[in-house]
Enzyme design. Sequence first.
Site: not given
Ligand code: ATP
Ligand code: MG
Length: 143
Positions: A11, A51, A114, A117, A128
């Site tokens: 990211k 997303y 974070n 992804h 994806e």
């Molecule tokens: P990713 O899809 O990026 O790998 P993930 O699968 O661990 O992450 P998801 O639930 O798919 O988590 O959420 C996608 C992204 O949205 C997260 O990586 C984070 O950057 C953001 N995100 C999710 N929940 C929150 C939240 N409560 N506050 C802020 N950002 C969030």
């Molecule tokens: Mg995810």
Amino acid sequence: MAIERTLAILKPDCVRKRLTGEVLRRIEAAGFKVCALHMQKLSRSRAEGFYEVHRERPFFSGLVDFMTSGPCVPVVLEKENAVNAFRTLIGATDPAEADEGTIRKDYADNKGENIVHGSDSAENAKNEIAYFFGEGRIPADHS
Ligand code: ATP
Ligand code: MG
């Protein structure tokens, strides 16, 4: 367990913190083969499309702001059981909840920023990968 592919994205925070090489090193050291990668700056519509499932969530616009804040690096990875193995390597979404030794635990600032992804299912991985690496975008020996 069969050889499988997953999509990672380093990211914008990862690139900004000059951790691109370090995170790729950790990924390769964990046994993943890098099949393709392409640094790019996402437009809002590309980030929103990626997303899409989160469109109605309160963090969606902040997530799109972040994902378009600088270049990122989509990466196609291959390994046995790659989808789950990669999720284990990166750790929980919120670094405060991530296990010791995971990439997010070591490098991520917070749940929004974070570092990386990882696809969350084999079906999503397929979609994806196609979203970022269309026809001819994965080198022949890796296709
Ligand atoms: P990713 O899809 O990026 O790998 P993930 O699968 O661990 O992450 P998801 O639930 O798919 O988590 O959420 C996608 C992204 O949205 C997260 O990586 C984070 O950057 C953001 N995100 C999710 N929940 C929150 C939240 N409560 N506050 C802020 N950002 C969030
Ligand atoms: Mg995810």
